[in-house]
Design a protein around this motif. Structure first.
Motif, PDB file in Angstrom:
ATOM      1  N   VAL A  55       0.885  -1.173   0.000  1.00  0.00           N
ATOM      2  CA  VAL A  55       0.000   0.000   0.000  1.00  0.00           C
ATOM      3  C   VAL A  55       0.909   1.205   0.000  1.00  0.00           C
ATOM      4  O   VAL A  55       1.594   1.457   0.979  1.00  0.00           O
ATOM      5  CB  VAL A  55      -0.890   0.012   1.268  1.00  0.00           C
ATOM      6  CG1 VAL A  55      -1.784   1.242   1.256  1.00  0.00           C
ATOM      7  CG2 VAL A  55      -1.708  -1.261   1.365  1.00  0.00           C
ATOM      8  N   GLY A  56       0.963   1.927  -1.100  1.00  0.00           N
ATOM      9  CA  GLY A  56       1.911   3.046  -1.192  1.00  0.00           C
ATOM     10  C   GLY A  56       3.329   2.516  -1.096  1.00  0.00           C
ATOM     11  O   GLY A  56       3.665   1.504  -1.710  1.00  0.00           O
ATOM     12  N   GLN A  57       4.165   3.162  -0.266  1.00  0.00           N
ATOM     13  CA  GLN A  57       5.563   2.773  -0.145  1.00  0.00           C
ATOM     14  C   GLN A  57       5.755   1.583   0.791  1.00  0.00           C
ATOM     15  O   GLN A  57       6.706   0.838   0.673  1.00  0.00           O
ATOM     16  CB  GLN A  57       6.395   3.946   0.402  1.00  0.00           C
ATOM     17  CG  GLN A  57       6.458   5.138  -0.529  1.00  0.00           C
ATOM     18  CD  GLN A  57       7.268   4.831  -1.784  1.00  0.00           C
ATOM     19  OE1 GLN A  57       8.260   4.136  -1.737  1.00  0.00           O
ATOM     20  NE2 GLN A  57       6.807   5.329  -2.925  1.00  0.00           N
ATOM     21  N   GLU A  58       4.844   1.453   1.777  1.00  0.00           N
ATOM     22  CA  GLU A  58       5.008   0.445   2.821  1.00  0.00           C
ATOM     23  C   GLU A  58       3.952  -0.641   2.660  1.00  0.00           C
ATOM     24  O   GLU A  58       2.834  -0.353   2.277  1.00  0.00           O
ATOM     25  CB  GLU A  58       4.793   1.107   4.193  1.00  0.00           C
ATOM     26  CG  GLU A  58       5.809   2.168   4.529  1.00  0.00           C
ATOM     27  CD  GLU A  58       7.043   1.569   5.181  1.00  0.00           C
ATOM     28  OE1 GLU A  58       6.866   0.705   6.052  1.00  0.00           O
ATOM     29  OE2 GLU A  58       8.152   1.949   4.786  1.00  0.00           O
ATOM     30  N   THR A  60       1.182  -3.413   4.198  1.00  0.00           N
ATOM     31  CA  THR A  60       0.374  -3.473   5.419  1.00  0.00           C
ATOM     32  C   THR A  60       1.224  -4.114   6.516  1.00  0.00           C
ATOM     33  O   THR A  60       2.041  -4.992   6.235  1.00  0.00           O
ATOM     34  CB  THR A  60      -0.888  -4.316   5.178  1.00  0.00           C
ATOM     35  OG1 THR A  60      -0.469  -5.579   4.640  1.00  0.00           O
ATOM     36  CG2 THR A  60      -1.822  -3.642   4.195  1.00  0.00           C
TER      37      THR A  60
END
Ligand code: HEC
Ligand code: HEC
Length: 298
Positions: A55-58, A60
């Motif tokens: 999710v995005g850069q990181e 879950t």
């Protein structure tokens, strides 16, 4: 299509080829469906517990809070804790005391191997086997001595052997005779040098550095220590400057070693590692043990 189905009452899809080849519509076997549901359940469970979906850069995070970095840090901590015990012991000991303890020697060698790879192998080769222009450390032939004291001195303060350039001191014929004599010496373990060569060697100042016996040793002390200025042993088949042989010897005699004013001079600089920011006392001690074990003896 259904009314043309030549196999009425069968759960086929109505697709028939070659008169009787047809596609059936059976449900998958039970075990297969169970497997499918079980793996879906696993995915859901896993992604709740561990980092999973990007999710995005990181990804879950998962409710367990586990991460690879933490796992790594924990591993490092455990190794450090094991090392600390040895490191503390070594800190209070001399290189000779470490060498007398097989367990500590083992640990020190493993630890020093990395240091050697990072700091020394570029010049001396990964196993201390030497490189053209850089001395072999994995033998019993020492320019400066192979006791732990001498090795420690070498690593901490560096070394820079110096040999006079003889291009203006000797005639070309004398240089020739000496270069041939050096080859004869190396081929016969120091026994076969011509008389003419010996006489030049003794009268032209060579003994001041290479010693009376041309073995690079000026004085041998009672405790086995040798006094040298780093001059090569001319009695053995080991060549300090590659490729060795007549031309190499002639070059060294003509242009010398580390002569700032002679551009063709041999370059032989061992850096000092005790200088700020290079190696700690503890690291140098480990390397002394390591180099001593490569070559052994004195
Ligand atoms: C930039 C190249 C270079 C590096 C890096 C280097 N050395 Fe050397 N080392 C030399 C040279 C050149 C000599 C020979 C000096 C001379 O001939 O006077 C030498 C000599 C030595 C000697 C003396 C050998 C003898 O026969 O007496 C030892 C021991 C030694 N190095 C150990 C090390 C260790 C341990 C390291 C790493 C901490 C290291 N060296 C890093 C170039 C290097
Ligand atoms: C001022 C000291 C000094 C004098 C004088 C001197 N040498 Fe040297 N010589 C050295 C040193 C030091 C080395 C090794 C350099 C090194 O490894 O750093 C060396 C190396 C050599 C080598 C290279 C050996 C090899 O294995 O590649 C030869 C050959 C040699 N010397 C011959 C002579 C002869 C012949 C004379 C006399 C004409 C002489 N040297 C005079 C210090 C000296």
């Amino acid at each position: 299509m259904a009314e043309h189905n030549p196999f009425p009452g069968e759960n086929n899809t109505g697709h028939v080829w070659d008169d009787n080849l047809r596609e059936l519509d059976n449900p998958p076997p039970r075990w297969w469906m169970l497997g499918l549901w079980a793996s879906l359940l696993f995915v859901v469970g896993y992604s709740l517990l561990y980092p999973t979906w990007p999710v995005g850069q990181e990804p879950t995070q998962g409710v367990l809070g586990w991460s690879q970095m933490q796992e790594y840090a924990r591993g490092v901590e455990q190794v450090e804790a094991k090392r600390a015990k040895f490191e503390d012991q070594i800190r209070g000991m001399t290189a000779n005391e470490i060498l007398a303890d097989p367990g500590l020697t083992q640990y020190t060698l493993a630890s020093a191997k990395v240091l050697f790879g990072d700091n020394c192998s570029a010049c001396h080769g990964s196993g201390g086997q030497g490189n053209p222009g850089y001395p072999v450390l994995a033998d019993d032939d020492w320019l400066y001595g192979g006791t732990t004291t001498k090795i420690a001195e070498t690593i901490a303060k560096g070394r820079q052997g110096a040999m006079t350039a003889h291009q203006t001191i000797l005639t070309p014929a004398e240089i020739d005779t000496l270069a041939e004599w050096v080859v004869q010496m190396s081929e016969t373990g120091g026994k076969g040098g011509s008389e003419e060569g010996w006489s030049l060697f003794k009268t032209k100042g060579c003994t001041a550095c290479h010693g009376q016996a041309a073995n690079g040793v000026l004085v041998e002390l009672g405790n086995g220590d040798i006094v040298t200025v780093g001059a090569a042993n001319l009695n053995d088949g080991i060549w300090r400057f590659k490729p060795g042989g007549y031309e190499s010897a002639k070059h060294t005699i003509t242009y010398g070693v580390n002569q700032a004013t002679v551009p063709e001079s041999r370059n032989a600089v061992m850096p000092a590692f005790a200088e700020a920011g290079k190696l700690s006392e503890q690291e140098i001690k480990k390397l002394v043990v390591y180099v001593h074990e490569l070559g052994g003896g004195k």
